[in-house]
Design a protein around this motif. Sequence first.
Motif, PDB file in Angstrom:
ATOM      1  N   ASN A  89      29.316 -15.048 -37.430  1.00 25.33           N
ATOM      2  CA  ASN A  89      28.815 -16.023 -36.484  1.00 25.33           C
ATOM      3  C   ASN A  89      29.986 -16.535 -35.656  1.00 25.33           C
ATOM      4  OD1 ASN A  89      27.922 -18.599 -35.390  1.00 25.33           O
ATOM      5  ND2 ASN A  89      26.129 -18.277 -36.660  1.00 25.33           N
ATOM      6  N   THR A  90      29.951 -16.341 -34.347  1.00 22.26           N
ATOM      7  CA  THR A  90      31.057 -16.701 -33.486  1.00 22.26           C
ATOM      8  C   THR A  90      30.569 -17.544 -32.322  1.00 22.26           C
ATOM      9  OG1 THR A  90      32.143 -14.620 -34.039  1.00 22.26           O
ATOM     10  CG2 THR A  90      33.024 -15.839 -32.184  1.00 22.26           C
ATOM     11  N   LEU A  91      31.302 -18.601 -32.044  1.00 21.96           N
ATOM     12  CA  LEU A  91      31.033 -19.491 -30.922  1.00 21.96           C
ATOM     13  C   LEU A  91      32.053 -19.218 -29.828  1.00 21.96           C
ATOM     14  CD1 LEU A  91      29.401 -22.073 -29.977  1.00 21.96           C
ATOM     15  CD2 LEU A  91      31.352 -23.381 -30.872  1.00 21.96           C
ATOM     16  N   TYR A  92      31.613 -19.274 -28.576  1.00 21.00           N
ATOM     17  CA  TYR A  92      32.499 -19.019 -27.449  1.00 21.00           C
ATOM     18  C   TYR A  92      32.433 -20.172 -26.445  1.00 21.00           C
ATOM     19  CZ  TYR A  92      32.118 -14.231 -29.231  1.00 21.00           C
ATOM     20  OH  TYR A  92      32.121 -13.121 -30.034  1.00 21.00           O
ATOM     21  N   ALA A 129      30.492 -29.709 -15.013  1.00 24.82           N
ATOM     22  CA  ALA A 129      30.029 -29.428 -13.637  1.00 24.82           C
ATOM     23  C   ALA A 129      29.906 -27.930 -13.363  1.00 24.82           C
ATOM     24  CB  ALA A 129      30.981 -30.081 -12.636  1.00 24.82           C
ATOM     25  N   GLY A 130      29.312 -27.203 -14.321  1.00 26.82           N
ATOM     26  CA  GLY A 130      29.043 -25.800 -14.095  1.00 26.82           C
ATOM     27  C   GLY A 130      30.224 -24.871 -14.298  1.00 26.82           C
ATOM     28  N   ARG A 131      31.370 -25.378 -14.705  1.00 29.71           N
ATOM     29  CA  ARG A 131      32.557 -24.535 -14.831  1.00 29.71           C
ATOM     30  C   ARG A 131      32.654 -23.829 -16.183  1.00 29.71           C
ATOM     31  NH1 ARG A 131      37.304 -27.103 -14.904  1.00 29.71           N
ATOM     32  NH2 ARG A 131      36.364 -29.015 -15.754  1.00 29.71           N
ATOM     33  N   PHE A 132      32.047 -24.388 -17.212  1.00 31.76           N
ATOM     34  CA  PHE A 132      32.158 -23.837 -18.556  1.00 31.76           C
ATOM     35  C   PHE A 132      30.802 -23.298 -19.004  1.00 31.76           C
ATOM     36  CE2 PHE A 132      35.653 -27.106 -19.890  1.00 31.76           C
ATOM     37  CZ  PHE A 132      36.468 -26.624 -18.875  1.00 31.76           C
ATOM     38  N   THR A 133      30.851 -22.287 -19.881  1.00 33.43           N
ATOM     39  CA  THR A 133      29.641 -21.743 -20.468  1.00 33.43           C
ATOM     40  C   THR A 133      29.843 -21.571 -21.972  1.00 33.43           C
ATOM     41  OG1 THR A 133      29.110 -20.520 -18.444  1.00 33.43           O
ATOM     42  CG2 THR A 133      27.987 -19.847 -20.463  1.00 33.43           C
ATOM     43  N   ILE A 134      28.970 -22.185 -22.751  1.00 29.33           N
ATOM     44  CA  ILE A 134      29.019 -22.036 -24.203  1.00 29.33           C
ATOM     45  C   ILE A 134      28.008 -20.981 -24.621  1.00 29.33           C
ATOM     46  CG2 ILE A 134      27.341 -23.883 -24.635  1.00 29.33           C
ATOM     47  CD1 ILE A 134      28.972 -24.596 -27.149  1.00 29.33           C
ATOM     48  N   SER A 135      28.378 -20.180 -25.592  1.00 30.73           N
ATOM     49  CA  SER A 135      27.463 -19.165 -26.117  1.00 30.73           C
ATOM     50  C   SER A 135      27.807 -18.914 -27.574  1.00 30.73           C
ATOM     51  CB  SER A 135      27.559 -17.868 -25.308  1.00 30.73           C
ATOM     52  OG  SER A 135      28.865 -17.320 -25.366  1.00 30.73           O
ATOM     53  N   ARG A 136      26.919 -18.210 -28.257  1.00 33.77           N
ATOM     54  CA  ARG A 136      27.184 -17.917 -29.662  1.00 33.77           C
ATOM     55  C   ARG A 136      26.571 -16.586 -30.049  1.00 33.77           C
ATOM     56  NH1 ARG A 136      24.394 -22.606 -33.033  1.00 33.77           N
ATOM     57  NH2 ARG A 136      24.939 -21.318 -34.844  1.00 33.77           N
TER      58      ARG A 136
END
Length: 131
Positions: free
Chosen positions: A82-85, A65-72
């Motif tokens: 290569n790192t995932l966040y 519900a918009g609280r988390f953000t995934i990025s790499r």
Amino acid sequence: QGQLVESGGGLVQAGDSLRLSCEASGRRFDRGVMAWFRQAPGKEREFVAAITPFNFKTYYGDFVAGRFTISRNDGSRDNAKNTLYLQMTSMKAEDTAMYFCAARPSQGAREIRAEGTYKLWGQGTQVTVSS
């Protein structure tokens, strides 16, 4: 083969933010889809978020519900790994779980929420949210 190593877990209070990291190695996996799953005590592992390579399209579980953000970081600059966040905000007690990083060689979004499609898993990092 390859390896995924998570970090960043810990104990936070409800409403706080936390950022998880997952460092990937292994050329077969670090150019494919990467994802976060989580498993709370007594519950099945559930999909949290995923991100495709190159165009960085993101997918989230309904509870996010918009609280988390995934990025790499694809590691293409300065020989960076290569790192995932996973940036988590407005955390709730129900976010308490072991969080796992996962990767698969394929780059498409088919069955992106299905844990069985991921071939490489990290050991997990514990996140505990106190209410």
